[in-house]
Scaffold this active site. Structure first.
Site, PDB file in Angstrom:
ATOM      1  N   LYS A 163       0.953  -1.032   0.048  1.00 55.42           N
ATOM      2  CA  LYS A 163       0.098   0.040   0.099  1.00 55.42           C
ATOM      3  C   LYS A 163       0.769   1.314  -0.007  1.00 55.42           C
ATOM      4  O   LYS A 163       1.887   1.409   0.720  1.00 55.42           O
ATOM      5  CB  LYS A 163      -0.739   0.042   1.168  1.00 55.42           C
ATOM      6  CG  LYS A 163      -2.006  -1.162   1.227  1.00 55.42           C
ATOM      7  CD  LYS A 163      -3.059  -0.923   0.103  1.00 55.42           C
ATOM      8  CE  LYS A 163      -4.065  -1.906   0.377  1.00 55.42           C
ATOM      9  NZ  LYS A 163      -5.271  -1.666  -0.577  1.00 55.42           N
ATOM     10  N   ASP A 188      -0.251  -0.385  -4.429  1.00 55.58           N
ATOM     11  CA  ASP A 188      -1.802  -0.154  -4.375  1.00 55.58           C
ATOM     12  C   ASP A 188      -1.972   1.232  -3.709  1.00 55.58           C
ATOM     13  O   ASP A 188      -1.475   1.478  -2.688  1.00 55.58           O
ATOM     14  CB  ASP A 188      -2.509  -1.376  -3.783  1.00 55.58           C
ATOM     15  CG  ASP A 188      -4.281  -0.843  -4.030  1.00 55.58           C
ATOM     16  OD1 ASP A 188      -4.542   0.185  -4.482  1.00 55.58           O
ATOM     17  OD2 ASP A 188      -5.088  -1.486  -3.392  1.00 55.58           O
ATOM     18  N   GLU A 213      -1.683   0.073  -8.693  1.00 53.50           N
ATOM     19  CA  GLU A 213      -3.052  -0.063  -8.760  1.00 53.50           C
ATOM     20  C   GLU A 213      -3.882   1.349  -8.218  1.00 53.50           C
ATOM     21  O   GLU A 213      -3.354   1.896  -7.216  1.00 53.50           O
ATOM     22  CB  GLU A 213      -3.621  -1.270  -7.698  1.00 53.50           C
ATOM     23  CG  GLU A 213      -4.773  -1.453  -7.618  1.00 53.50           C
ATOM     24  CD  GLU A 213      -5.038  -2.711  -6.618  1.00 53.50           C
ATOM     25  OE1 GLU A 213      -4.172  -3.523  -6.143  1.00 53.50           O
ATOM     26  OE2 GLU A 213      -6.400  -3.048  -6.155  1.00 53.50           O
ATOM     27  N   ASP A 238      -9.037  -0.673  -9.944  1.00 54.39           N
ATOM     28  CA  ASP A 238      -9.609  -1.352  -8.793  1.00 54.39           C
ATOM     29  C   ASP A 238     -10.969  -0.349  -8.786  1.00 54.39           C
ATOM     30  O   ASP A 238     -12.017  -0.931  -9.355  1.00 54.39           O
ATOM     31  CB  ASP A 238      -8.772  -1.302  -7.538  1.00 54.39           C
ATOM     32  CG  ASP A 238      -9.667  -1.810  -6.593  1.00 54.39           C
ATOM     33  OD1 ASP A 238     -10.723  -2.321  -6.788  1.00 54.39           O
ATOM     34  OD2 ASP A 238      -8.957  -2.007  -5.553  1.00 54.39           O
ATOM     35  N   LYS A 262     -13.153  -7.571  -8.364  1.00 54.78           N
ATOM     36  CA  LYS A 262     -13.665  -7.903  -6.958  1.00 54.78           C
ATOM     37  C   LYS A 262     -15.191  -8.478  -7.211  1.00 54.78           C
ATOM     38  O   LYS A 262     -15.954  -7.364  -7.747  1.00 54.78           O
ATOM     39  CB  LYS A 262     -13.425  -6.808  -6.140  1.00 54.78           C
ATOM     40  CG  LYS A 262     -12.083  -6.485  -5.705  1.00 54.78           C
ATOM     41  CD  LYS A 262     -11.872  -5.541  -4.388  1.00 54.78           C
ATOM     42  CE  LYS A 262     -10.296  -5.151  -4.275  1.00 54.78           C
ATOM     43  NZ  LYS A 262     -10.287  -4.188  -3.295  1.00 54.78           N
TER      44      LYS A 262
HETATM   45  O1  OSB Z   1      -7.747  -1.771  -2.431  1.00 53.17           O
HETATM   46  O2  OSB Z   1      -7.484  -3.883  -2.959  1.00 53.17           O
HETATM   47  C1  OSB Z   1      -7.615  -2.973  -2.215  1.00 53.17           C
HETATM   48  C2  OSB Z   1      -8.685  -4.621   1.142  1.00 53.17           C
HETATM   49  C3  OSB Z   1      -9.870  -3.889   1.548  1.00 53.17           C
HETATM   50  C4  OSB Z   1     -10.158  -2.737   0.746  1.00 53.17           C
HETATM   51  C5  OSB Z   1      -9.684  -2.472  -0.482  1.00 53.17           C
HETATM   52  C6  OSB Z   1      -8.537  -3.252  -0.836  1.00 53.17           C
HETATM   53  C7  OSB Z   1      -7.740  -4.272   0.077  1.00 53.17           C
HETATM   54  C8  OSB Z   1      -6.724  -4.824  -0.326  1.00 53.17           C
HETATM   55  C9  OSB Z   1      -6.862  -6.489  -0.314  1.00 53.17           C
HETATM   56  O3  OSB Z   1      -5.648  -4.592  -0.782  1.00 53.17           O
HETATM   57  C10 OSB Z   1      -6.654  -7.160   0.886  1.00 53.17           C
HETATM   58  C11 OSB Z   1      -6.759  -8.570   1.106  1.00 53.17           C
HETATM   59  O4  OSB Z   1      -7.940  -9.076   1.264  1.00 53.17           O
HETATM   60  O5  OSB Z   1      -5.890  -9.547   0.887  1.00 53.17           O
HETATM   61 MG    MG Z   2      -6.911  -1.949  -4.507  1.00 55.81          MG
END
Ligand code: OSB
Ligand code: MG
Length: 368
Positions: A163, A188, A213, A238, A262
């Site tokens: 992140k 991300d 991302e 995303d 997702k």
């Molecule tokens: O932005 O992909 C995202 C988790 C919660 C909300 C948004 C995101 C995420 C993650 C995935 O990055 C975490 C996971 O479940 O492994």
């Molecule tokens: Mg994401």
């Protein structure tokens, strides 16, 4: 087949360690498990993946609970809708609320596959029984991130997602790259940047990232198209991809090279498969994103990830990444960097009834 009743289990579990992004710190997770029971006693399971506050998308556990209990489930029971296709046709006029809809879509797809006595992944048309695993690091310091990455690499994960935000990016990635020169890493941003940050976004090119991302606005496609012209790093969308039309627009404008799919965000397995097919046809890579979810949703993610177009590791980690004990049995397990889709009918995992009971904070039984 007729659906006899539908149970909503609101559950809550603490995370082993907080999941920290520039938007929110998630320390415990609440969610809704949807259990659809037909007249023969077969059960299909789905999960609403919204959070308690609307930091990722506009939906919350409460809005999902309301939509399920007061809108979707009563109509579904009254009109005796059983097939996932009929479900989507009937509720198409109901706007958004994708995570609420996806929870029912998942449960109906699971039930349908169980009725046909085949694994959900095969019912969906999946081809790759072994799915490569990836994991997300969302820590509050570079030191903590590096410790976590060491553990995940030892556990066999094939890709690590970090992140990032303008407050925590270049230096963090520099330190991580120095320790892991050959690791498949992606970043991300959860929409933390604007086009004003172009210099920083260009500079991310030095880290040989698989992709960045969602760098820009949650509902933006046009600026991402401009950005992709200017940066080497492939852009993955995303938050911006909520509908099939969003995916078409992104492809038309060249806003991304990759999409994160997702199930919750796009409103179910069937819509996710449609977007997958579109991407496959247009040379856009896809992978399955995570929502810090429980085993039911992870099992659905696993089934989706067996489709032909899922050519790179998604956010698919072991149950033990987040939970002391998951609500499914067996738990999701990464072995040699992969998760294997089960051969049992439907999602292929059983409910860990004792654990489900233990973590349920509210249960609602809805009858015909
Ligand atoms: O932005 O992909 C995202 C988790 C919660 C909300 C948004 C995101 C995420 C993650 C995935 O990055 C975490 C996971 O479940 O492994
Ligand atoms: Mg994401």
């Amino acid at each position: 087949m007729m659906i006899k009743h539908i149970n909503l289990h609101v559950i809550e579990m603490p995370l082993k360690q907080p999941f920290i992004t520039h938007l929110e710190k998630v320390s415990k997770r609440r969610g809704i498990i949807v259990e659809v029971v037909d007249e023969t006693g077969l059960k299909g399971y789905g999960e609403a993946v919204a959070f308690t506050t609307p930091w990722y998308t506009e939906e919350t556990v409460q809005t999902c609970f309301h939509m399920l209990k007061d809108v979707l489930v009563p109509q579904l029971l009254k009109e005796m809708i059983t097939s996932p296709r009929a479900f989507h046709k009937r509720f198409h006029p109901i706007r958004r609320n994708h995570m609420a809809k996806a929870a029912l879509d998942m449960a109906l797809c699971d039930l349908e596959a169980k009725k046909q006595d085949i694994p959900l992944w095969q019912w969906l048309g999946g081809v790759n029984q072994q799915v490569p695993a990836g994991v997300v690091v969302a820590a509050d310091s570079a030191e903590a991130a590096i410790i976590q990455i060491h553990q995940y690499v030892d556990q066999g994960y094939e890709r690590v997602k970090i992140k990032v935000s303008p407050e925590r990016d270049i230096d963090l990635l520099k330190r991580i790259r120095a320790k892991f020169p050959d690791l498949d890493i992606m970043a991300d941003a959860n929409s933390a940047y604007t086009l004003e940050d172009i210099d920083k976004l260009v500079a991310l090119g030095q880290f040989n990232l698989l992709m960045i991302e969602q760098p820009l606005g949650v509902d933006d496609i046009v600026d991402h198209a401009e950005l992709q012209q200017k940066v080497e790093t492939p852009i993955c969308l995303d938050e911006s991809i909520v509908t099939f039309h969003d995916a078409e627009s992104a492809i038309k404008l060249g806003a991304c090279q990759v999409m994160n799919l997702k199930i919750g965000r796009v409103g179910g397995l069937l819509p996710a498969k449609q977007i997958h097919d579109l991407c496959l046809h247009n040379g856009i890579k896809v992978w399955c994103g995570g929502m810090i979810e429980f085993g039911i949703s992870r099992a659905h993610n696993l089934a989706l990830s067996t489709l032909e177009g899922f050519s790179m590791p998604g956010d698919l980690s072991s149950s033990s990444r987040f939970w002391e004990e998951d609500i499914i049995t067996p738990a999701i397990e990464v072995v040699n960097g992969k998760v294997t889709a089960p051969m049992k009918p439907g999602i292929g995992f059983d409910i860990n009834e004792k654990r489900l009971e233990e973590v349920t904070v509210l249960k609602e039984k809805l009858n015909r």
